[in-house]
Write a protein that holds these residues in place. Structure first.
Motif: not given
Length: 137
Positions: A93-112
């Motif tokens: 198992q894993f957990q990976r975190s990324f700090v987002l700046a204000d005004g950054v929105d997460v869009g879609e996620a694609i598995m490929e």
């Protein structure tokens, strides 16, 4: 000469949160698994790609928690009926975190092809000009 912290500099009014953000980012020392890329796909959009070979869509979760993009992976137990002579493919198992700046929105996620792509978009702030009237005292 006294060294001032970033949030206490007299010209940076209201930027105390930025100093806390830098501290939080430095403390989130992620290990190197899974490997990832961050690319800029346009002037205001980005893509994070994680190599998650062996993980199914249901093994992954993506959440936004307190201005952090958190990607977790947890594989189901294969059972004890398999006997490995060599096990070189990571199944942890894993957990990976990324700090987002204000005004950054997460869009879609694609598995490929064993790669998880998460698209981010930064909103372009509108320029605001405000005139302050001076009144006589």
């Amino acid at each position: 000469m006294t060294k001032l912290a970033l949030g206490t500099h007299p010209f940076l009014l209201g930027f105390e949160q930025l100093e806390r953000l830098v501290e939080r980012t430095a403390k989130s020392g992620n290990e190197g698994y899974p490997p990832y890329n961050i690319e800029q796909t346009s002037e205001n959009s980005y893509r994070i790609t994680l190599a998650v070979a062996g993980f199914a869509d249901g093994d992954l979760s993506i959440t936004v928690e307190d201005n952090s993009l958190v990607i977790r992976g947890r594989q189901g137990d294969d059972g004890d009926d398999r006997v490995f002579l060599h096990r070189g493919i990571a199944a942890r198992q894993f957990q990976r975190s990324f700090v987002l700046a204000d005004g950054v929105d997460v869009g879609e996620a694609i598995m490929e092809n064993g790669l998880l792509h998460v698209d981010l978009k930064r909103a372009v702030p509108q320029r605001v000009v405000q005139t302050i009237n001076i009144r006589k005292g």
